[in-house]
Every structure is written in C-alpha cells, then in structure tokens.
Design an enzyme around this catalytic site. Structure first.
Site, mmCIF file in Angstrom:
data_model
loop_
_atom_site.group_PDB
_atom_site.id
_atom_site.type_symbol
_atom_site.label_atom_id
_atom_site.label_comp_id
_atom_site.label_asym_id
_atom_site.label_seq_id
_atom_site.Cartn_x
_atom_site.Cartn_y
_atom_site.Cartn_z
ATOM 1 C CE LYS A 1 30.582 43.053 10.734
ATOM 2 N NZ LYS A 1 30.433 43.479 9.338
ATOM 3 C CE1 TYR B 1 33.115 40.510 11.852
ATOM 4 C CE2 TYR B 1 31.250 39.778 13.176
ATOM 5 C CZ TYR B 1 31.858 39.942 11.949
ATOM 6 O OH TYR B 1 31.191 39.537 10.807
HETATM 7 N N1 CAA Z 1 31.359 30.285 25.584
HETATM 8 C C1 CAA Z 1 31.957 30.025 26.757
HETATM 9 N N2 CAA Z 1 33.226 29.610 26.875
HETATM 10 C C2 CAA Z 1 33.909 29.440 25.742
HETATM 11 C C3 CAA Z 1 33.376 29.695 24.483
HETATM 12 C C4 CAA Z 1 32.040 30.119 24.434
HETATM 13 N N3 CAA Z 1 31.426 30.383 23.256
HETATM 14 N N4 CAA Z 1 34.305 29.462 23.539
HETATM 15 C C5 CAA Z 1 35.422 29.076 24.200
HETATM 16 N N5 CAA Z 1 35.158 29.048 25.527
HETATM 17 C C6 CAA Z 1 36.072 28.665 26.596
HETATM 18 C C7 CAA Z 1 36.745 27.355 26.297
HETATM 19 O O1 CAA Z 1 35.946 26.285 26.726
HETATM 20 C C8 CAA Z 1 38.032 27.458 27.076
HETATM 21 O O2 CAA Z 1 37.760 27.216 28.454
HETATM 22 P P1 CAA Z 1 38.844 26.481 29.364
HETATM 23 O O3 CAA Z 1 40.033 27.385 29.386
HETATM 24 O O4 CAA Z 1 38.138 26.363 30.670
HETATM 25 O O5 CAA Z 1 39.086 25.167 28.706
HETATM 26 C C9 CAA Z 1 38.324 28.921 26.915
HETATM 27 O O6 CAA Z 1 37.122 29.606 26.628
HETATM 28 C C10 CAA Z 1 39.213 29.122 25.675
HETATM 29 O O7 CAA Z 1 40.005 30.020 26.097
HETATM 30 P P2 CAA Z 1 41.353 30.204 25.358
HETATM 31 O O8 CAA Z 1 42.115 31.179 26.185
HETATM 32 O O9 CAA Z 1 41.984 28.907 25.005
HETATM 33 O O10 CAA Z 1 40.823 30.911 24.030
HETATM 34 P P3 CAA Z 1 41.613 31.078 22.692
HETATM 35 O O11 CAA Z 1 42.693 32.057 22.862
HETATM 36 O O12 CAA Z 1 41.919 29.747 22.111
HETATM 37 O O13 CAA Z 1 40.489 31.780 21.808
HETATM 38 C C11 CAA Z 1 38.510 31.878 20.505
HETATM 39 C C12 CAA Z 1 39.274 31.180 21.614
HETATM 40 C C13 CAA Z 1 39.426 32.315 19.357
HETATM 41 C C14 CAA Z 1 37.812 33.128 20.983
HETATM 42 C C15 CAA Z 1 37.541 30.828 20.027
HETATM 43 O O14 CAA Z 1 36.678 30.532 21.107
HETATM 44 C C16 CAA Z 1 36.705 31.244 18.856
HETATM 45 O O15 CAA Z 1 37.169 31.272 17.740
HETATM 46 N N6 CAA Z 1 35.437 31.507 19.121
HETATM 47 C C17 CAA Z 1 34.468 31.785 18.075
HETATM 48 C C18 CAA Z 1 34.382 33.212 17.779
HETATM 49 C C19 CAA Z 1 33.392 33.361 16.655
HETATM 50 O O16 CAA Z 1 32.238 32.951 16.723
HETATM 51 N N7 CAA Z 1 33.838 33.959 15.567
HETATM 52 C C20 CAA Z 1 32.980 34.127 14.436
HETATM 53 C C21 CAA Z 1 33.824 34.186 13.195
HETATM 54 S S1 CAA Z 1 32.809 34.255 11.755
HETATM 55 C C22 CAA Z 1 32.148 35.767 11.789
HETATM 56 O O17 CAA Z 1 32.471 36.619 12.558
HETATM 57 C C23 CAA Z 1 31.089 36.036 10.763
HETATM 58 C C24 CAA Z 1 29.825 36.421 11.407
HETATM 59 O O18 CAA Z 1 29.450 37.592 11.322
HETATM 60 C C25 CAA Z 1 28.993 35.407 12.070
#
Ligand code: CAA
Length: 240
Positions: free
Chosen positions: A151, A147
């Site tokens: 962008k 994404y």
């Molecule tokens: N920074 C650092 N570490 C992070 C993190 C971050 N921002 N987010 C998650 N982590 C870490 C977690 O703490 C976890 O660590 P541990 O394994 O040590 O516990 C690990 O990453 C999570 O890993 P997973 O393998 O479990 O990840 P997942 O498969 O569950 O996926 C994700 C996680 C889907 C990426 C989730 O973090 C997420 O949804 N993140 C947000 C993404 C985001 O901001 N999307 C915006 C959507 S809205 C939009 O896009 C509109 C716009 O223009 C703003």
C-alpha cells in the site's frame, strides 16, 4: 458517448460501491473478480454491471481480460486498481508464501492492471488512474508487513505515473481508506477490530460509499489538475 471505467475487485466490498457509484455517475462500468462466481452473478443481476473473471496477479490474464473489456465496451478511460488481499501475521510468523501472495496481488496487480491500458490513454490524451491504497500504507500496521509494503508502494506508483502521464492528459491518484465496514475488516479477530475502532476519532468504521465518492471525484473531467495526490478518508484515525 459514456466514458468506460474498469474496477478490479469491483463486485464486492469497496469495489462494489465504486462500480455502482461510477455507473450512477454515467460511466459504462466493467468490474473484475478473482474467484467468487456466485457473488459476481448476483452483483450483475442486481446492478446490470458486466463482470469479468481474471487474476490481477497474472499479467497475461490481465492483458487478455482488458482486451476483452475494450472489445465489449470501448477504450478504457478510467481504471480503478482496487483488488487486494490480506494475509496478516506478525513478521516472525509470516511465511514467504504470505509475503508473495500479497505482493503479487496488491502491488504487481496494480502494474498488471494499469500497464495494458496506459498506451491507449496516452494515444487518446485522456486517462484517470485511481489506486486504492490504505491507511496502513501510510502508517504501517502490526501484522501487516506485506500489506503495508504494497500500500506504501501504491503511493510511489501514482506519484511516478502522475509525472509520466501529465502531458498526455492522464492523472494518477491514490485513495487511502481507513478501516471500512467490509468483509476484509470484519474478518479480523473481533477483539483486534474493536480496539482499532476505539482509536478512530469518528467512533465508527467507514462506509464503502464514502470511498466510492472519492473515486467519482478523481475520475471527473474537471479533476485534471489533481495529479499524484493522495486522498485520505479514515475518520481522522491517522493524519498526514
Ligand atoms: N500492537 C502491539 N502488539 C500487538 C498488536 C498491536 N497492534 N496486536 C497484537 N499484539 C500483540 C498481542 O498483544 C500479543 O502479545 P502477547 O503475545 O504478549 O500476548 C501478540 O502481539 C500476538 O501475537 P500472536 O503471535 O498471538 O499473533 P497472531 O499470530 O495471533 O497474529 C494478528 C495476530 C493476526 C497480526 C492480529 O494482531 C491482527 O489481526 N492484527 C490486525 C492486523 C490488521 O489491522 N489488519 C487489517 C485488516 S483490514 C485491512 O487491511 C484493510 C485496510 O486497508 C485498513
């Protein structure tokens, strides 16, 4: 005669607010949608704004759809490339399919939307191209390699189009919304969303209408010298 505006992804989320705001500002608006017939029908009933169904990732469908809009409403003066999707995953888990879906819709979709209207804008010596980018194209985001790439790509598109269109009276600008209260943001895991909102100095999500306001500004007849720029609307979450 009213100017004609096309808004892709214009029946839901930020696009819905953009379509409504342009209509209120006196434009004849066409809103596209990809799949949700029910939402589109409801939107047209409530707003009187015509909707058109096509997949922005497909050039031929976009071109044919745009020809239909122009046959119905007249030449398109304002194009808002808003349609976008997310397929979030950490890079090590991201599949080629997730990569291509997002690139095809969010980035190639902008090409497919603007390219068919560009020759007409050049001929008529007027056009407004407005691309809805994102804060995450400016700063990157954990889980959004695909994404964020699209962008950030939007910013390259408008800066290049601005230079090509300037002498033909066409402007191309981007808006970078921060986190806005839409289905896309509400679909994020609650914990992740709460932690993001905690990092927004405004202390809240943005409203779709706050982005629509930027679009109306850029679309205006008197915005002709604003070209190749980026409007950032993110509650001070990321300052560029
Ligand atoms: N920074 C650092 N570490 C992070 C993190 C971050 N921002 N987010 C998650 N982590 C870490 C977690 O703490 C976890 O660590 P541990 O394994 O040590 O516990 C690990 O990453 C999570 O890993 P997973 O393998 O479990 O990840 P997942 O498969 O569950 O996926 C994700 C996680 C889907 C990426 C989730 O973090 C997420 O949804 N993140 C947000 C993404 C985001 O901001 N999307 C915006 C959507 S809205 C939009 O896009 C509109 C716009 O223009 C703003």
């Amino acid at each position: 005669m009213a100017r004609v505006a096309l808004v892709t992804g214009g029946s839901r989320g930020i696009g819905e607010a953009i379509s409504k705001a342009l209509k209120s500002a006196g434009y004849e608006v066409a809103a596209t949608y990809a799949g949700n017939d029910e939402a589109a029908k409801k939107f047209t009933e409530e707003t009187g704004i015509k909707t058109y169904k096509w997949n922005v990732a497909d050039y031929d469908s976009s071109k044919a759809g745009i020809e239909q809009v122009e046959a119905d409403l007249g030449p398109i003066d304002v194009v808002v490339a808003n349609a976008g999707i997310t397929r979030d995953a950490p890079f090590h888990k991201m599949t080629p399919e997730q990569w291509h879906q997002v690139i095809d819709t969010n980035l190639t979709g902008v090409f497919n939307t603007v390219h068919p209207v560009w020759p007409g804008m050049r001929e008529r010596k007027f056009g407004r191209v407005i691309v809805i980018s994102s804060i995450n194209g400016q700063k990157g985001q954990f889980g959004q390699v695909n994404y964020a790439a699209t962008k950030a790509g939007d910013l390259g598109i408008v800066k290049s189009l601005a230079q090509e269109g300037a002498r033909a009276g066409i402007t191309a600008n981007a808006i970078c919304p921060g986190y806005i209260a839409t289905e896309m943001v509400m679909a994020m895991p609650e914990k992740v969303r709460e932690s993001i909102v905690g990092g927004i100095p405004a202390g809240r999500l943005g409203e779709p209408e706050e982005i629509a306001r930027c679009v109306v500004f850029l679309a205006g007849e008197d915005a002709g010298f604003i070209n190749g720029s980026t409007i950032t609307a993110n509650g001070a979450q990321h300052l560029v």
